[in-house]
Write a protein that holds these residues in place. Structure first.
Motif, PDB file in Angstrom:
ATOM      1  N   THR A 250      10.940   1.032 -46.284  1.00  0.00           N
ATOM      2  CA  THR A 250      10.567   0.981 -44.864  1.00  0.00           C
ATOM      3  C   THR A 250      11.663   1.533 -43.956  1.00  0.00           C
ATOM      4  O   THR A 250      11.452   1.700 -42.763  1.00  0.00           O
ATOM      5  CB  THR A 250      10.293  -0.470 -44.410  1.00  0.00           C
ATOM      6  OG1 THR A 250      11.501  -1.226 -44.486  1.00  0.00           O
ATOM      7  CG2 THR A 250       9.228  -1.109 -45.279  1.00  0.00           C
ATOM      8  N   PHE A 251      12.831   1.797 -44.530  1.00  0.00           N
ATOM      9  CA  PHE A 251      13.994   2.116 -43.695  1.00  0.00           C
ATOM     10  C   PHE A 251      14.695   3.374 -44.187  1.00  0.00           C
ATOM     11  O   PHE A 251      15.778   3.694 -43.715  1.00  0.00           O
ATOM     12  CB  PHE A 251      14.955   0.912 -43.748  1.00  0.00           C
ATOM     13  CG  PHE A 251      15.748   0.681 -42.500  1.00  0.00           C
ATOM     14  CD1 PHE A 251      15.142   0.214 -41.342  1.00  0.00           C
ATOM     15  CD2 PHE A 251      17.119   0.905 -42.485  1.00  0.00           C
ATOM     16  CE1 PHE A 251      15.886  -0.022 -40.192  1.00  0.00           C
ATOM     17  CE2 PHE A 251      17.868   0.678 -41.340  1.00  0.00           C
ATOM     18  CZ  PHE A 251      17.244   0.214 -40.188  1.00  0.00           C
ATOM     19  N   ALA A 252      14.069   4.086 -45.138  1.00  0.00           N
ATOM     20  CA  ALA A 252      14.696   5.240 -45.790  1.00  0.00           C
ATOM     21  C   ALA A 252      16.134   4.863 -46.177  1.00  0.00           C
ATOM     22  O   ALA A 252      16.329   3.849 -46.825  1.00  0.00           O
ATOM     23  CB  ALA A 252      14.630   6.465 -44.893  1.00  0.00           C
TER      24      ALA A 252
ATOM     25  N   ALA B 127       2.626   5.513 -40.376  1.00  0.00           N
ATOM     26  CA  ALA B 127       3.148   4.156 -40.203  1.00  0.00           C
ATOM     27  C   ALA B 127       4.383   4.228 -39.295  1.00  0.00           C
ATOM     28  O   ALA B 127       4.315   3.852 -38.134  1.00  0.00           O
ATOM     29  CB  ALA B 127       3.471   3.521 -41.533  1.00  0.00           C
ATOM     30  N   CYS B 128       5.515   4.775 -39.792  1.00  0.00           N
ATOM     31  CA  CYS B 128       6.742   4.745 -38.980  1.00  0.00           C
ATOM     32  C   CYS B 128       6.744   5.798 -37.884  1.00  0.00           C
ATOM     33  O   CYS B 128       7.257   5.571 -36.791  1.00  0.00           O
ATOM     34  CB  CYS B 128       7.976   4.865 -39.866  1.00  0.00           C
ATOM     35  SG  CYS B 128       8.249   6.517 -40.542  1.00  0.00           S
TER      36      CYS B 128
ATOM     37  N   PRO C 143      11.151  -0.402 -34.023  1.00  0.00           N
ATOM     38  CA  PRO C 143      12.274   0.211 -34.751  1.00  0.00           C
ATOM     39  C   PRO C 143      13.581  -0.570 -34.640  1.00  0.00           C
ATOM     40  O   PRO C 143      14.409  -0.520 -35.538  1.00  0.00           O
ATOM     41  CB  PRO C 143      12.400   1.596 -34.096  1.00  0.00           C
ATOM     42  CG  PRO C 143      11.063   1.863 -33.505  1.00  0.00           C
ATOM     43  CD  PRO C 143      10.510   0.529 -33.086  1.00  0.00           C
ATOM     44  N   GLU C 144      13.752  -1.332 -33.566  1.00  0.00           N
ATOM     45  CA  GLU C 144      14.997  -2.094 -33.393  1.00  0.00           C
ATOM     46  C   GLU C 144      14.882  -3.533 -33.882  1.00  0.00           C
ATOM     47  O   GLU C 144      15.728  -4.370 -33.566  1.00  0.00           O
ATOM     48  CB  GLU C 144      15.413  -2.122 -31.912  1.00  0.00           C
ATOM     49  CG  GLU C 144      15.643  -0.779 -31.269  1.00  0.00           C
ATOM     50  CD  GLU C 144      14.413  -0.280 -30.504  1.00  0.00           C
ATOM     51  OE1 GLU C 144      13.314  -0.830 -30.694  1.00  0.00           O
ATOM     52  OE2 GLU C 144      14.550   0.692 -29.724  1.00  0.00           O
TER      53      GLU C 144
ATOM     54  N   ALA D 210      10.586   8.004 -42.036  1.00  0.00           N
ATOM     55  CA  ALA D 210      11.216   7.061 -42.963  1.00  0.00           C
ATOM     56  C   ALA D 210      10.305   6.614 -44.096  1.00  0.00           C
ATOM     57  O   ALA D 210      10.767   6.352 -45.193  1.00  0.00           O
ATOM     58  CB  ALA D 210      11.712   5.834 -42.195  1.00  0.00           C
TER      59      ALA D 210
ATOM     60  N   GLU E  17      17.359   7.597 -39.977  1.00  0.00           N
ATOM     61  CA  GLU E  17      16.340   7.729 -38.919  1.00  0.00           C
ATOM     62  C   GLU E  17      16.467   6.594 -37.901  1.00  0.00           C
ATOM     63  O   GLU E  17      16.365   6.812 -36.692  1.00  0.00           O
ATOM     64  CB  GLU E  17      14.928   7.713 -39.520  1.00  0.00           C
ATOM     65  CG  GLU E  17      14.571   8.954 -40.323  1.00  0.00           C
ATOM     66  CD  GLU E  17      15.112   8.940 -41.733  1.00  0.00           C
ATOM     67  OE1 GLU E  17      15.746   7.941 -42.115  1.00  0.00           O
ATOM     68  OE2 GLU E  17      14.916   9.928 -42.463  1.00  0.00           O
ATOM     69  N   TYR E  18      16.682   5.373 -38.395  1.00  0.00           N
ATOM     70  CA  TYR E  18      16.713   4.216 -37.484  1.00  0.00           C
ATOM     71  C   TYR E  18      18.015   4.143 -36.696  1.00  0.00           C
ATOM     72  O   TYR E  18      18.078   3.482 -35.668  1.00  0.00           O
ATOM     73  CB  TYR E  18      16.469   2.926 -38.271  1.00  0.00           C
ATOM     74  CG  TYR E  18      15.017   2.801 -38.669  1.00  0.00           C
ATOM     75  CD1 TYR E  18      14.083   2.258 -37.795  1.00  0.00           C
ATOM     76  CD2 TYR E  18      14.564   3.262 -39.898  1.00  0.00           C
ATOM     77  CE1 TYR E  18      12.745   2.174 -38.127  1.00  0.00           C
ATOM     78  CE2 TYR E  18      13.225   3.183 -40.249  1.00  0.00           C
ATOM     79  CZ  TYR E  18      12.324   2.646 -39.357  1.00  0.00           C
ATOM     80  OH  TYR E  18      10.996   2.568 -39.686  1.00  0.00           O
TER      81      TYR E  18
ATOM     82  N   LYS F  32      19.114   6.253 -34.938  1.00  0.00           N
ATOM     83  CA  LYS F  32      18.888   6.883 -33.637  1.00  0.00           C
ATOM     84  C   LYS F  32      18.398   5.856 -32.620  1.00  0.00           C
ATOM     85  O   LYS F  32      18.398   6.117 -31.416  1.00  0.00           O
ATOM     86  CB  LYS F  32      17.870   8.023 -33.778  1.00  0.00           C
ATOM     87  CG  LYS F  32      18.453   9.190 -34.555  1.00  0.00           C
ATOM     88  CD  LYS F  32      17.415  10.145 -35.065  1.00  0.00           C
ATOM     89  CE  LYS F  32      18.049  11.129 -36.040  1.00  0.00           C
ATOM     90  NZ  LYS F  32      17.079  11.802 -36.895  1.00  0.00           N
ATOM     91  N   PHE F  33      17.953   4.700 -33.094  1.00  0.00           N
ATOM     92  CA  PHE F  33      17.445   3.656 -32.204  1.00  0.00           C
ATOM     93  C   PHE F  33      18.484   2.581 -31.906  1.00  0.00           C
ATOM     94  O   PHE F  33      18.484   2.005 -30.841  1.00  0.00           O
ATOM     95  CB  PHE F  33      16.203   2.997 -32.814  1.00  0.00           C
ATOM     96  CG  PHE F  33      15.008   3.908 -32.868  1.00  0.00           C
ATOM     97  CD1 PHE F  33      14.120   3.975 -31.801  1.00  0.00           C
ATOM     98  CD2 PHE F  33      14.780   4.719 -33.967  1.00  0.00           C
ATOM     99  CE1 PHE F  33      13.027   4.818 -31.829  1.00  0.00           C
ATOM    100  CE2 PHE F  33      13.684   5.569 -34.011  1.00  0.00           C
ATOM    101  CZ  PHE F  33      12.799   5.628 -32.936  1.00  0.00           C
TER     102      PHE F  33
ATOM    103  N   PHE G 197       8.332  -0.363 -38.635  1.00  0.00           N
ATOM    104  CA  PHE G 197       7.424   0.705 -38.216  1.00  0.00           C
ATOM    105  C   PHE G 197       6.950   0.491 -36.774  1.00  0.00           C
ATOM    106  O   PHE G 197       6.696   1.441 -36.057  1.00  0.00           O
ATOM    107  CB  PHE G 197       6.186   0.764 -39.126  1.00  0.00           C
ATOM    108  CG  PHE G 197       6.492   0.971 -40.574  1.00  0.00           C
ATOM    109  CD1 PHE G 197       7.650   1.606 -40.992  1.00  0.00           C
ATOM    110  CD2 PHE G 197       5.603   0.525 -41.542  1.00  0.00           C
ATOM    111  CE1 PHE G 197       7.918   1.792 -42.335  1.00  0.00           C
ATOM    112  CE2 PHE G 197       5.863   0.716 -42.895  1.00  0.00           C
ATOM    113  CZ  PHE G 197       7.023   1.347 -43.289  1.00  0.00           C
TER     114      PHE G 197
ATOM    115  N   THR H 268      12.530   3.916 -28.125  1.00  0.00           N
ATOM    116  CA  THR H 268      11.434   3.000 -27.817  1.00  0.00           C
ATOM    117  C   THR H 268      11.401   2.874 -26.305  1.00  0.00           C
ATOM    118  O   THR H 268      12.424   2.609 -25.675  1.00  0.00           O
ATOM    119  CB  THR H 268      11.689   1.620 -28.445  1.00  0.00           C
ATOM    120  OG1 THR H 268      11.945   1.798 -29.825  1.00  0.00           O
ATOM    121  CG2 THR H 268      10.473   0.720 -28.284  1.00  0.00           C
TER     122      THR H 268
ATOM    123  N   ILE I  50       8.595   8.354 -37.806  1.00  0.00           N
ATOM    124  CA  ILE I  50       9.937   8.938 -37.621  1.00  0.00           C
ATOM    125  C   ILE I  50      10.510   9.538 -38.907  1.00  0.00           C
ATOM    126  O   ILE I  50      11.680   9.904 -38.950  1.00  0.00           O
ATOM    127  CB  ILE I  50      10.937   7.906 -37.044  1.00  0.00           C
ATOM    128  CG1 ILE I  50      11.099   6.707 -37.981  1.00  0.00           C
ATOM    129  CG2 ILE I  50      10.465   7.432 -35.661  1.00  0.00           C
ATOM    130  CD1 ILE I  50      12.238   5.786 -37.591  1.00  0.00           C
TER     131      ILE I  50
END
Lengths: 264, 316
Positions: free
Chosen positions: B30-32, A224-225, B280-281, A229, B36-37, B39-40, B277, A3, A227
């Motif tokens: 929303t977060f699989a 939406a995301c 991400p954090e 997900a 993926e997240y 990485k943030f 979405f 981000t 990335i």
């Protein structure tokens, strides 16, 4: 991917509704590759309306000054927000996202066909292809005069291009695919990369498939995301069983084998 | 800089047999599975993550387009696209475990029998998860989904059957669509659920006035985001007043202020969904905001915050 916040260096108005937003970001300039995109928050800090980030292909990267750009048409509230941004303001975005395009190493000659705003990712791809010594023919087609002044950007990348407009208001009257059809013998051993409206991609697939030409499509879909997900931005991609699977434009793409994209 | 994540004092949440180190959970879909997240940010700071809902067999999901922006919200009609529970257990769980965060697999069956079959598979990994979420409220599938929530009896039957198989904590994801959330929550509690996740997305649609066609390939979808927050808050508040079952408050939480609002309305924990979405954090940031708020208000334990708004109304 991260981000990020980047200072807006310029927001250039190309025509009534076409803008180029230039953003300072060493991180993007260092890490982004052709066909990748960023996901832009199109609302002020503290506001969540419009809610979703909007994906934009990276248009140019200036490594010397750490400035990248996106080229966009004003279509709705998100892009209107972007058009209203001014030099010195901050852009909130996530990136770089998506898979970089895999350039077929053994092919040396490429035809790039862009329709409308689909020319955007192709410009960075063209620049990259030229930098590694490939031959590139660029064909761009537009509905109207919105891209009239855009040629000044393209000419900096390469000289071998043709611009078409459907109404003939600039460039040659017509569409790129017709030109390719009529002069196909010149391009039959080229690798094609296409980006544009679905109808254009569908016609390109139909024409090139019959002639066994390899082609890559840069696809887009509402996200939406951004990335990988949420599974929101899927498109149908043919699989080995003569069926299809849903693939995510954001993280499996946005570059796909054109012949594997299902347009039904 | 103060490290707000080193001190977990006063944040622990107990919901039946489920104990979370803090009240911030990510919502299913929303977060699989968190990869993926990660990485943030370090997602191990979260109380837990709820995975995408997994079905017995692979599901292709709905026709695109699946996403549509609405005023202060979004519609989705993903339709539970997933690779099936075996894929989660064999391929994804170990990767997710490496993230160091507690995992709540969300599961979806088209009928009672499928829920049981999935539960038997989950049984093999019970030691590796903190709870299981029964998705009884997806608005985007033709069979099962939100329809389960129309009947408290069906909810009770699925919870009872799962409880017979699993010892881990059970969360039921309920819909606010029907006017029977007390009954469904009561049935879930009666047959052994530990917590209710309230609410899922709200059935909704949108049309394109140029093409005069639906904006979603599936015609209908589920509304989420800030637009649904007041609706979700009311459902949580009304259910919390009845003190039936611990609640995970979900619906349009974008900021720590939103999270606090759900907690004072009676939620024990909060689920963060659509916000991931855009930010991400946000899971990390919401947790940090809750901690700072508690310090500012001199609140030593998050339990002291839970349902304060209800107590204040009763006190007048």
């Amino acid at each position: 991917m991260k981000t990020l916040k980047g200072e807006i260096v310029a927001n250039r108005k190309y025509s009534d509704n076409l803008y180029k937003l230039e953003v300072f970001s060493p991180y993007i300039c260092k890490n982004a590759k052709p066909a990748q995109f960023i996901n832009i928050k199109c609302s002020r800090q503290g506001s969540d309306d419009p809610l979703l980030r909007r994906p934009f292909s990276i248009y140019e990267i200036d490594e010397q000054f750490n400035v990248f750009s996106v080229l966009f048409l004003v279509r709705g509230r998100g892009t209107q927000f972007m058009a209203d941004l001014r030099k010195g303001e901050s852009l909130d975005f996530v990136g770089p996202l998506g898979q970089p395009i895999k350039i077929p190493e053994n092919d040396s000659r490429f035809v790039l066909i862009g329709g409308g705003i689909g020319v955007v990712p192709l410009c960075l791809i063209a620049k990259n292809l030229k930098s590694i010594g490939k031959t590139v023919h660029f064909f761009a087609g537009f509905k109207d005069e919105a891209f009239y002044t855009w040629e000044r950007d393209l000419i900096k990348i390469l000289k071998d291009y043709k611009i078409f407009s459907e109404n003939g208001v600039f460039g040659e009257k017509g569409i790129p695919l017709n030109y390719i059809r009529e002069n196909f013998s010149e391009f039959k051993d080229h690798h094609f990369i296409v980006c544009g409206p679905l109808e254009m991609l569908k016609q390109a697939q139909s024409f090139l498939k019959d002639r066994k030409v390899r082609a890559i499509a840069i696809m887009e879909e509402k996200m939406a995301c951004g990335i990988g997900a949420c599974m929101g931005c899927v498109i149908k991609i043919k699989n080995k069983n003569n069926g299809y699977s849903y693939k995510k434009v954001c993280s499996d793409g946005p570059a796909f084998d054109l012949m594997e994209v299902c347009f039904d | 800089m103060t490290d707000y994540f080193s001190d977990e004092t006063g944040l622990e949440v107990r919901m039946g047999n489920i104990v979370l180190k803090n009240p911030v959970i990510t919502c299913s879909g929303t977060f699989a599975s968190g990869i993926e997240y990660s990485k943030f940010y370090d997602v191990s700071v979260l109380g837990a993550i709820t995975t995408k809902s997994f079905s017995l067999e692979r599901m292709a999901g709905n026709l695109p387009p699946r996403i549509c922006e609405t005023s202060s919200g979004m519609l989705n009609s993903i339709g539970l696209q997933n690779e099936g529970i075996d894929y989660f257990i064999n391929e994804q769980l170990q990767e997710a475990k490496k993230l160091g965060v507690e995992i709540i697999p969300s599961i979806f069956g088209r009928d009672l029998d499928e829920f049981k079959k999935i539960a038997y598979k989950i049984k093999n990994i019970e030691e590796e998860i903190i709870a299981v979420e029964l998705n009884l409220s997806c608005p985007n599938v033709a069979e099962g989904g939100i329809a389960f929530c129309a009947s408290a009896e069906q909810v009770g039957n699925i919870v009872a059957a799962t409880k017979e198989i699993l010892h881990t904590g059970i969360i039921v994801k309920l819909s606010g669509h029907y006017n029977n959330i007390s009954e469904t929550a009561s049935a879930a509690k009666k047959y052994g659920a530990d917590a209710a996740a309230v609410i899922n997305t709200i059935p909704a649609t949108a049309f394109d006035i140029e093409t005069c066609k639906p904006k979603l390939g599936n015609i209908t979808g589920g509304l989420s985001g800030p637009a649904i927050k007041p609706v979700a808050l009311l459902k949580v508040f009304e259910l919390a007043k009845e003190n039936i079952i611990p609640i995970i408050g979900i619906g349009g939480i974008m900021t720590w202020q939103d999270a606090i609002e759900f907690i004072i309305a009676g939620a024990s924990a909060v689920g963060v969904g659509t916000a991931n979405f855009i930010y991400p954090e946000c899971g990390r940031d919401i947790l940090q905001g809750i901690k700072q708020y508690m310090r500012r208000k001199n609140i030593g334990d998050i339990k002291m915050l839970k349902g304060i708004a209800i107590s204040n109304i009763i006190k007048g």
